[in-house]
Design an enzyme around this catalytic site. Structure first.
Site, short mmCIF file in Angstrom:
data_model
loop_
_atom_site.label_atom_id
_atom_site.label_comp_id
_atom_site.label_asym_id
_atom_site.label_seq_id
_atom_site.Cartn_x
_atom_site.Cartn_y
_atom_site.Cartn_z
N LYS A 110 43.70 -22.88 -2.83
CA LYS A 110 43.65 -23.46 -4.17
C LYS A 110 42.70 -24.65 -4.27
O LYS A 110 41.98 -24.81 -5.24
CB LYS A 110 45.06 -23.91 -4.54
CG LYS A 110 45.18 -24.48 -5.93
CD LYS A 110 45.71 -23.46 -6.87
CE LYS A 110 45.66 -23.88 -8.30
NZ LYS A 110 45.20 -22.79 -9.16
N CYS A 141 43.80 -26.27 3.73
CA CYS A 141 44.77 -26.86 4.65
C CYS A 141 45.62 -27.89 3.91
O CYS A 141 45.14 -28.60 3.04
CB CYS A 141 44.13 -27.55 5.85
SG CYS A 141 43.11 -26.46 6.83
N TRP A 148 43.83 -23.19 6.45
CA TRP A 148 42.82 -22.30 5.87
C TRP A 148 41.65 -22.43 6.82
O TRP A 148 40.98 -23.46 6.85
CB TRP A 148 42.46 -22.76 4.46
CG TRP A 148 41.49 -21.86 3.77
CD1 TRP A 148 41.81 -20.75 3.02
CD2 TRP A 148 40.07 -21.99 3.71
NE1 TRP A 148 40.66 -20.18 2.54
CE2 TRP A 148 39.58 -20.91 2.94
CE3 TRP A 148 39.15 -22.89 4.25
CZ2 TRP A 148 38.22 -20.72 2.68
CZ3 TRP A 148 37.79 -22.70 3.99
CH2 TRP A 148 37.35 -21.63 3.21
N GLU A 154 39.66 -11.83 -7.31
CA GLU A 154 40.50 -12.71 -6.50
C GLU A 154 41.81 -12.09 -6.09
O GLU A 154 42.22 -12.22 -4.95
CB GLU A 154 40.89 -13.95 -7.35
CG GLU A 154 39.95 -15.09 -7.30
CD GLU A 154 40.55 -16.29 -8.01
OE1 GLU A 154 40.80 -16.20 -9.23
OE2 GLU A 154 40.77 -17.31 -7.36
N ARG A 197 47.37 -24.19 -0.39
CA ARG A 197 46.16 -24.78 0.18
C ARG A 197 45.66 -24.01 1.40
O ARG A 197 44.58 -24.28 1.92
CB ARG A 197 46.41 -26.23 0.60
CG ARG A 197 46.86 -27.12 -0.53
CD ARG A 197 47.15 -28.51 -0.02
NE ARG A 197 45.94 -29.19 0.39
CZ ARG A 197 45.17 -29.89 -0.41
NH1 ARG A 197 45.49 -30.04 -1.67
NH2 ARG A 197 44.08 -30.47 0.04
N LYS A 224 39.06 -13.12 -11.97
CA LYS A 224 40.50 -12.97 -11.75
C LYS A 224 40.78 -11.66 -11.02
O LYS A 224 41.57 -11.60 -10.10
CB LYS A 224 41.28 -12.95 -13.07
CG LYS A 224 41.58 -14.22 -13.80
CD LYS A 224 42.33 -15.27 -13.06
CE LYS A 224 41.43 -16.07 -12.19
NZ LYS A 224 41.13 -17.40 -12.51
N GLU A 268 35.03 -14.63 -16.28
CA GLU A 268 36.32 -15.12 -15.78
C GLU A 268 37.29 -13.95 -15.56
O GLU A 268 38.04 -13.94 -14.59
CB GLU A 268 36.90 -16.17 -16.75
CG GLU A 268 38.27 -16.69 -16.43
CD GLU A 268 38.41 -17.36 -15.05
OE1 GLU A 268 37.39 -17.61 -14.39
OE2 GLU A 268 39.56 -17.59 -14.64
N HIS A 291 19.55 -3.85 -19.39
CA HIS A 291 18.42 -4.30 -18.57
C HIS A 291 18.65 -4.02 -17.08
O HIS A 291 18.01 -4.64 -16.24
CB HIS A 291 18.18 -5.79 -18.80
CG HIS A 291 17.80 -6.10 -20.22
ND1 HIS A 291 16.60 -5.72 -20.76
CD2 HIS A 291 18.50 -6.69 -21.22
CE1 HIS A 291 16.55 -6.10 -22.04
NE2 HIS A 291 17.71 -6.68 -22.34
N ASN A 338 43.32 -32.13 7.76
CA ASN A 338 42.68 -31.36 6.69
C ASN A 338 41.28 -31.93 6.52
O ASN A 338 41.13 -33.13 6.30
CB ASN A 338 43.49 -31.51 5.39
CG ASN A 338 42.73 -30.97 4.18
OD1 ASN A 338 41.95 -30.05 4.30
ND2 ASN A 338 42.98 -31.56 3.03
N GLY A 339 40.27 -31.06 6.63
CA GLY A 339 38.89 -31.53 6.50
C GLY A 339 38.03 -30.90 7.57
O GLY A 339 38.44 -29.92 8.20
O1 M6R Z 1 40.03 -27.35 -8.54
P1 M6R Z 1 38.77 -26.82 -9.14
O2 M6R Z 1 38.89 -26.46 -10.56
O3 M6R Z 1 37.60 -27.72 -8.89
O4 M6R Z 1 38.48 -25.48 -8.33
C1 M6R Z 1 37.32 -24.74 -8.53
C2 M6R Z 1 37.47 -23.35 -7.98
O5 M6R Z 1 37.68 -23.39 -6.59
C3 M6R Z 1 38.61 -22.59 -8.64
O6 M6R Z 1 38.46 -22.53 -10.02
C4 M6R Z 1 38.69 -21.16 -8.09
O7 M6R Z 1 37.60 -20.41 -8.50
C5 M6R Z 1 40.01 -20.55 -8.57
N1 M6R Z 1 40.73 -20.00 -7.46
C6 M6R Z 1 39.82 -19.48 -9.57
O8 M6R Z 1 40.99 -18.82 -9.92
#
Ligand code: M6R
Length: 590
Positions: free
Chosen positions: A585, A2, A73, A470, A27, A467, A463, A486, A99-100
């Site tokens: 984000k 949010c 969100w 996501e 956000r 990606k 990673e 394994h 927000n929260g």
């Molecule tokens: O702001 P931060 O680095 O603490 O965020 C952590 C994760 O939420 C963030 O890396 C998330 O996994 C990303 N969307 C990955 O692309």
């Protein structure tokens, strides 16, 4: 999670507010709403992305110089128009964006329902305008009613509140959710994050927990919960508004990948500051990294580096699991927090726990964020604003900081020298974007993907898979190359895509054998290796040639290919990679 914006201007506020809230869409993008004050509260809201809701109900089309807005969100209540913010009291005299999470909202809602209040949404937020209404009806003035309300709330909040009775005023409050004030000649702003106000001003005040703020067009008062005024510093933001624009690229994600060579250079310039922090370190006999998501993967590379370069026992703990590991912390442990936003609730909570017993270091991108204000030492990653939800350039900048940190701790000048050449090499990588685009075409309909790597390159496999998940919604899993046999090897079948990370170095031979095991089971291999590798030349599957770089430094380059691969598959599937479903984000809920 949010985003909120509020402003009191010397002109109609809605057009400015909507431009600002667009900058916070990273956000949340489940729904959007705006409220302004004239002789009444004017409210417009709907579910969906800002662009779509705006096309339908013309969010900018309301009068009033004072207004608040929200991108959501969803946490409590599905993304519908009713659950979209702003929320109002029974008489629509008070309007609130939040927000929260209000943890005790059930209990408050039950009391308010008993007192006859009518709720229109399933959100936790809606208790706030009703509580303010209750206290105002009991005779309290607007600010005191907000104060009384806040004292009843448990949980996290960044709030912006307007009242029909006091048109030129916004009251804000913050606890555990970010909130900043922007000061401009043409009015004043409240926002969840700096990009929202960059076009309007570069003068910012960062609010702290348990602060209340009263904002008018030409004045800002910041107070504690007892309404005692506080003096706050004004910070000047050095980011330019263009840094938060797409600059000709189709998506922020692509722009941010292309910024990586520059980000590497900018982050390397932090080397001296990092050295200074290192020279003030105590003698640690243990190091813990704490992070989430992509930042967790950067931390894993840190673990490999510290164990191999410094021989200090190191572990990486997911921030959301940290409290289960707190008993072994002591003053010989250094706890390193990696976070782009500096606002991730799980990471912030873990930092507060760690601080009680251990020295803490935070590696953060967003200046002024909550985590930067809690940690003993802070290193800034210098990646600039990252708007795409998928972390790309900030991951690379986190890695550069970690490599610099370890190189300085180990006094390894050779490593420092090698890092200096990376920016140029990364530029070379970006020249083969077309090749990656071509390769991606084959995977539009892929259901599963595997990524494998060994040692320093195992976290890159994780990673790369994150990606892909996501932004393409394809199931992707990263494995340590030696671990496949394994169990997961049972999943390898004809034509299943497997990305193998095969840089030159001590792990090469073993990883090569693991790749052979996969190829002989029919997988469709994409190998990331080195230009001069004659062995992979013999493999008939496609190859992506990286500049020749040893396995210890490969994580800093190979990930760029994997980011681009995920990006182009996402585009083929018609997904907006900047706003993948269900994600935001900045994750400010635990
Ligand atoms: O702001 P931060 O680095 O603490 O965020 C952590 C994760 O939420 C963030 O890396 C998330 O996994 C990303 N969307 C990955 O692309």
């Amino acid at each position: 999670m949010c985003g909120i914006v509020g402003c009191v201007l010397d002109k109609k506020a809605a057009p400015t507010i909507i431009e600002s809230i667009k900058k916070l869409e990273y956000r949340g993008y489940d729904s959007v709403g705006i409220a302004t004050v004239t002789d009444k509260i004017n409210l417009k809201k709907g579910s969906g992305k800002i662009k779509d809701v705006n096309n339908e109900i013309h969010l900018t089309d309301i009068d009033g110089n004072t207004g608040i807005a929200h991108v959501r969100w969803a946490t409590h209540g599905i993304p519908t128009k009713e659950n979209a913010h702003p929320h109002c009291d029974c008489d629509e005299k008070i309007s609130v964006v939040h927000n929260g999470i209000i943890e005790n909202y059930q209990e408050l809602k039950e009391q308010l329902l008993e007192e006859g209040h009518i709720f229109k949404s399933d959100t936790d937020t809606e208790v706030i305008p009703h509580l303010i209404e209750k206290y105002m009806k009991e005779g309290q003035e607007f600010l005191v009613a907000v104060q009384s309300t806040i004292k009843r709330l448990k949980g996290s909040y960044a709030l912006a509140i307007i009242s029909k009775d006091e048109p030129g005023k916004i009251i804000g409050a913050r606890n555990e959710s970010p909130l900043i004030v922007g000061l401009a000649d043409h009015g004043n702003f409240l926002a969840s994050d700096v990009p929202a106000i960059l076009k309007e001003t570069n003068k910012v005040i960062y609010l702290d927990n348990e602060e209340i703020i009263v904002l008018t067009q030409d004045n800002v008062d910041i107070m504690d919960l007892e309404l005692n005024k506080k003096e706050k510093n004004i910070d000047i933001i050095t980011w330019s508004p263009e840094m938060a624009e797409k600059g000709g690229y189709d998506h922020f994600m692509l722009k941010e990948i292309h910024e990586e060579p520059q980000v590497i250079k900018d982050t390397l310039s932090e080397s001296n500051k990092i050295n200074e922090i290192v020279s003030n370190f105590k003698n640690f006999n243990r190091i813990c990294f704490v992070a989430c998501g992509t930042s967790y993967h950067a931390s894993l590379i840190g673990e490999y580096l510290i164990e191999t370069e410094l021989a200090i026992p190191t572990e990486v703990i997911l921030a959301s699991e940290f409290e289960f590991f707190k008993k072994t912390l002591d003053d010989h442990t250094l706890v390193i927090f990696i976070t782009q936003s500096g606002e991730t609730a799980d990471t912030l909570k873990a930092l507060k726990i760690a601080k009680e017993k251990s020295e803490t270091l935070a590696i953060v991108n967003v200046v002024g964020s909550s985590i930067t204000r809690e940690a003993d030492h802070v290193i800034f990653t210098r990646a600039g604003p990252e708007i795409g939800v998928a972390a790309t350039k900030t991951y690379l900048s986190q890695l550069i900081c970690i490599y610099l940190l370890v190189a300085h701790m180990a006094e390894n000048n050779e490593l420092l020298e090698k890092l200096g050449k990376l920016s140029e090499l990364s530029e070379e990588l970006l020249t083969r974007e077309e090749q990656i685009k071509e390769i991606s075409k084959k995977y539009k309909y892929a259901r599963d993907f595997f990524y494998i790597g060994r040692g320093f390159n195992y976290p890159t496999a994780l990673e790369g898979a994150l990606k892909l998940k996501e932004i393409t919604y394809i199931h992707g899993e990263g494995y340590a190359a030696g671990e496949l046999k394994h169990g997961p090897l049972a999943l390898i079948e004809d034509n299943i895509p497997v990305v193998g990370l095969l840089p030159p170095g001590p792990s090469y031979a073993k990883t090569f054998s693991n790749l052979q095991e996969i190829i002989s089971r029919g997988a469709d291999m994409i190998i990331l290796g080195s230009k001069d590798d004659k062995q992979i030349d013999m493999i008939e599957d496609k190859l992506l040639f990286n500049p020749v770089i040893d396995e210890i430094l490969a994580p800093l380059l190979y990930i760029i290919d994997l980011q681009l691969l995920a990006y182009y598959i996402s585009i083929l599937k018609g997904i907006d990679p900047d706003k993948p479903k269900n994600l935001a984000k900045s994750v400010t809920v635990q």
